[in-house]
Design an enzyme around this catalytic site. Sequence first.
Site, mmCIF file in Angstrom:
data_model
loop_
_atom_site.group_PDB
_atom_site.id
_atom_site.type_symbol
_atom_site.label_atom_id
_atom_site.label_comp_id
_atom_site.label_asym_id
_atom_site.label_seq_id
_atom_site.Cartn_x
_atom_site.Cartn_y
_atom_site.Cartn_z
ATOM 1 N N SER A 20 0.694 -1.341 0.141
ATOM 2 C CA SER A 20 0.140 -0.067 0.097
ATOM 3 C C SER A 20 0.716 1.188 0.127
ATOM 4 C CB SER A 20 -0.922 -0.065 1.143
ATOM 5 O OG SER A 20 -0.246 0.020 2.575
ATOM 6 N N SER A 140 17.223 -7.359 3.271
ATOM 7 C CA SER A 140 17.800 -6.060 3.557
ATOM 8 C C SER A 140 19.443 -6.217 3.669
ATOM 9 C CB SER A 140 17.371 -5.478 4.841
ATOM 10 O OG SER A 140 18.117 -4.449 5.173
ATOM 11 N N TYR A 154 15.485 -6.764 13.764
ATOM 12 C CA TYR A 154 15.152 -6.647 12.285
ATOM 13 C C TYR A 154 16.134 -7.322 11.523
ATOM 14 C CZ TYR A 154 14.649 -4.488 7.628
ATOM 15 O OH TYR A 154 14.483 -4.024 6.478
ATOM 16 N N ALA A 155 17.256 -6.943 11.835
ATOM 17 C CA ALA A 155 18.571 -7.618 10.955
ATOM 18 C C ALA A 155 18.737 -8.837 11.331
ATOM 19 C CB ALA A 155 20.103 -6.840 11.552
ATOM 20 N N ALA A 156 18.566 -9.667 12.389
ATOM 21 C CA ALA A 156 18.420 -10.843 12.584
ATOM 22 C C ALA A 156 17.567 -11.692 11.872
ATOM 23 C CB ALA A 156 18.545 -11.153 14.110
ATOM 24 N N ALA A 157 16.334 -10.953 11.852
ATOM 25 C CA ALA A 157 15.100 -11.723 11.148
ATOM 26 C C ALA A 157 15.330 -11.643 9.636
ATOM 27 C CB ALA A 157 13.819 -10.901 11.407
ATOM 28 N N LYS A 158 16.050 -10.533 8.944
ATOM 29 C CA LYS A 158 16.133 -10.467 7.875
ATOM 30 C C LYS A 158 17.486 -11.468 7.280
ATOM 31 C CE LYS A 158 13.394 -7.651 6.139
ATOM 32 N NZ LYS A 158 12.329 -7.897 5.235
ATOM 33 N N ILE A 187 16.291 2.655 1.451
ATOM 34 C CA ILE A 187 15.370 3.190 0.675
ATOM 35 C C ILE A 187 14.896 4.437 1.070
ATOM 36 C CG2 ILE A 187 13.475 2.695 -0.707
ATOM 37 C CD1 ILE A 187 14.202 -0.304 -0.225
#
Length: 262
Positions: A20, A140, A154-158, A187
């Site tokens: 979206s 990422s 976030y970094a670990a999940a990516k 971005i």
Amino acid sequence: MDFTFENELAGKIALVTGGSKGTGKAIAERLMKAGATVISTARNKPEDETTGTHFIAADLSKPDGTQKVINQVLDTFGHLDILINNMGGSETPGGGFAVLSDQDWESSIQTNFLAPVRLDRGFLPGMIKRGEGVIIHIASIQAKLPLYDSTLPYAAAKAALVNYSKSLSNEVSPRGVRVLTVSPGWIMTTASSRMMERIAGSSGSTAEQAANGVMEALGGIPFGRPAWPQEVAELVGFLVSPRAAYLTGTDYVIDGGTIPTV
């Protein structure tokens, strides 16, 4: 049939999660221009919904949200040809490991890793049965360049997503389904601006100083600026097209040269 950028995805059904706004919206628009029928998802219906897309409101960080999307897509369209697992983000506070709770970790893992896993599990059987399909995981560069002081979960999940994507490709590519990862750097989106504000709030700095700090933590961007969403969308548009028919199992980095290694 001669393929052009305008018709190369004609007849294809595509789902773009987080479609979206920002990069997801740009991807949805790019796939529509190539002739695909596009479904987008987000928690809430946007005020400026992309004209021509089919929208499903769902919270993909929860299992019932992903199942709602799977059911509605298959009930309405019968199958899915292209899955763009774009939804993701970091809402955790800055400050390093000590300020992060179990809920912070669980929220990031649900949003950035388990949501794509559940959607893949829902749509892959149909793709395998038809012997064709494309799945793109938007990861990422933080999978390789984590910012421990601001987006550690976030970094670990990516990083988990990149590893999973490669393993999934090894399993399903022999059965006709291509699986790829796209790893953008910074971005320029509304979400990235909000992240700068959160970092600034936790560190007592300005948003501009926070942005400069992120640039320094990343080692700089040789190209001199963040990416625009449309630039990431153009890469995705190519990867899901017939022109990329032999590409699978690869992580495509689009970061303006940020990662300093080959």
